[in-house]
Design an enzyme around this catalytic site. Sequence first.
Site, PDB file in Angstrom:
ATOM      1  N   ASP A 244       0.855  -1.187   0.000  1.00  0.00           N
ATOM      2  CA  ASP A 244       0.000   0.000   0.000  1.00  0.00           C
ATOM      3  C   ASP A 244       0.891   1.238   0.000  1.00  0.00           C
ATOM      4  OD1 ASP A 244      -1.950   1.908   0.369  1.00  0.00           O
ATOM      5  OD2 ASP A 244      -2.824   0.998   2.165  1.00  0.00           O
ATOM      6  N   ASP A 255      -4.179   6.977  -3.612  1.00  0.00           N
ATOM      7  CA  ASP A 255      -4.024   5.945  -2.579  1.00  0.00           C
ATOM      8  C   ASP A 255      -4.478   4.627  -3.191  1.00  0.00           C
ATOM      9  OD1 ASP A 255      -3.942   4.391  -0.314  1.00  0.00           O
ATOM     10  OD2 ASP A 255      -5.425   5.541   0.823  1.00  0.00           O
ATOM     11  N   HIS A 324     -12.281   5.477   2.560  1.00  0.00           N
ATOM     12  CA  HIS A 324     -12.384   6.826   3.112  1.00  0.00           C
ATOM     13  C   HIS A 324     -12.360   7.874   2.011  1.00  0.00           C
ATOM     14  CE1 HIS A 324      -7.985   6.869   2.411  1.00  0.00           C
ATOM     15  NE2 HIS A 324      -8.041   5.623   2.876  1.00  0.00           N
ATOM     16  N   HIS A 332      -7.468  11.076   5.111  1.00  0.00           N
ATOM     17  CA  HIS A 332      -8.803  10.710   5.592  1.00  0.00           C
ATOM     18  C   HIS A 332      -9.600  11.998   5.808  1.00  0.00           C
ATOM     19  CE1 HIS A 332      -6.769   6.871   7.277  1.00  0.00           C
ATOM     20  NE2 HIS A 332      -7.264   6.653   6.082  1.00  0.00           N
ATOM     21  N   GLU A 357     -11.343   0.713  -0.573  1.00  0.00           N
ATOM     22  CA  GLU A 357     -10.435  -0.374  -0.210  1.00  0.00           C
ATOM     23  C   GLU A 357     -11.176  -1.416   0.616  1.00  0.00           C
ATOM     24  OE1 GLU A 357      -7.220   0.613   2.526  1.00  0.00           O
ATOM     25  OE2 GLU A 357      -8.276   2.440   3.117  1.00  0.00           O
ATOM     26  N   GLU A 452      -7.149  -1.778  -3.289  1.00  0.00           N
ATOM     27  CA  GLU A 452      -7.635  -0.405  -3.087  1.00  0.00           C
ATOM     28  C   GLU A 452      -7.417   0.424  -4.346  1.00  0.00           C
ATOM     29  OE1 GLU A 452      -6.903   3.257   0.101  1.00  0.00           O
ATOM     30  OE2 GLU A 452      -5.343   1.730  -0.168  1.00  0.00           O
TER      31      GLU A 452
END
Length: 471
Positions: A244, A255, A324, A332, A357, A452
Site C-alpha cells: 500500500d 491511494d 475513506h 482521511h 479499499e 484499493e
Amino acid sequence: MSPETDLIQPIMLADIVEPGPLPKDGDDPVKTTVNDVDVEDGDEDDDEDGDTVVAEGSATKKKKKKNKKKKKAASTEVENVPGSLDSLQPSSATHAAEPKARVVQSSTVQTDPPSIPVRSLFPSGTFPEGEWQSYKQDNLWRESSAEKREQERLQWDMLNQVRQAAEVHRQVRKYIRTIAKPGIVLADMCETLENTVRKLIEERGLDAGIAFPTGCSLNYVAAHYTPNGGDKTVLGYDDVMKLDFGTQIGGRIIDSAFTVHFNPKFDPLVAAVKAATDTGIREAGVDVRLCDVGAAIQEVMESYEVEIDGKVYPVKSIRNLNGHSIGPYQIHAGKSVPIVKGGESTKMEEGEFFAIETFGSTGKGYVREDLECSHYMKNFDVGHVPLRLPRAKQLLATIDKHFGTLAFCRRYLDRIGETKYLMALKNLCDAGIVDPYPPLCDNKGSYVAQFEHTIYLHPTRKEVLSRGDDY
C-alpha cells in the site's frame, strides 16, 4: 489510517487489398473498398490533385486520381484534449459496456529500472485518464447534461495533475512487482519503491512526492506496517503481503494498494478481495449511501471461501476497517466507506475523491493495534498547542517542513538526518499534535488480503484514477 477510517488501444493495421485487374477502355471505373471507404479510380472529371499512371498493354496513359476523404483506421495516440466534448461525452455504445480509459501514449520508453520522470514521458502535458464508469440509471442524465460537462471541463487542470500522480503509481508498482520476490528484505524493497517514486514524480517538498509510508503488512497484519530502522524482515514464499503506497501532486493524493502472494493456495482469498473492491467501485457514485456500498462489498466478499492446509475458511470482511474520502493533504477527509453492512447513511457527493479499499481475512474479521509503531501523522485539525520541550518544538518544525499533514514514518525521519527523536515524538503524540498509527492485526495465524483504488466523482461519470493493466 485509523481502524475506523483506514487506513491501450492496439494499433490496427489497414486491410491489405490485393490489386484487381487493370481497367480496359470503356470499362466502368474500378472501385476498391479500404476500411469501409470506397476509393474510385478513373474519374476523368475529378479536379483533385494527384496523377497516376496506369499501364494498359504496351501503352500508357495518365488518369486523374480522386482523393476522397478516408476514415482513420486507427491511431497510435489518443489524447484527452482539454475542453474536448469527445473527451467528456461517451458514445452511444458506451452505455452497453463499461467505459474504458482514453489512452495517451508516451513518446519515450521508460527505462528499466524506471528513472525517467513521468512528466518527461508525456511532453504534451496530458496524462492518461483512468477507467471511466457510468453512474447508476437515475444519474445517467449527467452524461448528456451541457452544464455538467462544462463543470467537468473547468476541473481539467486539477485532474490532469492527479492523473500524473496515478501514472507514477502505475509505473512504480509495475517495477516493484519484478523485485518483490521471496528473499527480499522488506526495508530494501520499501526504500527502492520510495526512491523510484521520488524520481518519477520529481519530488518537490510538499508540492509533489510520497503521500504516506509504504505499507508492506504481512499475513495477519492488515495495515500500517512498514519497517523501522534495523528491521530485517524478509519476504517469504508463504507470505501474503499488502503493498500500500501513495503519490501526491499539489496535495492531491492517489491511494492504491494490492496484494502480493506466491503460493497458489491463497488465490481464492486474493480473488475475493479484488472482486469486493471492484464491487465497491461499481456501487459508488453521486448520492449513493455509504452503507449501501458496504453491504454490497460484504455480500461479494463473504461468498468466497479458501482452503489452506486442508482446512476451509470463510473469507470475512474486516468490519472495523474502511475506505475513506480524500482531501488535499488529508488522506482521511471525514467520510468512511464501510466494507460491511450497517454503516453510515451519509451520501457520496459530486466532486469528492474516495479510496475504495477492502480487506478480506481468514481470521476473526476484526483488527486491533499491535506491534511496534512506525506510522505517524500530524493531526489535520490541531491548532496551536504549547510545548515545553525544545526538542519537541524542533521536531515539530521539521515535521511541518517536510511532511505537513501527510503521514510519515520513522525511516523518513532517519533519512532527513533526525536522531534521538523518540522522546520528542512521544511528547508530540501525548500533546495530541501528532497521532500514532500502530499496525492493525487480526488474530495470529490468519491471513489478510487487500485491494484499493482511488476514484473521483465527476459531474458526469466516475473515474477510477489508479486503475491499471494489473488491477
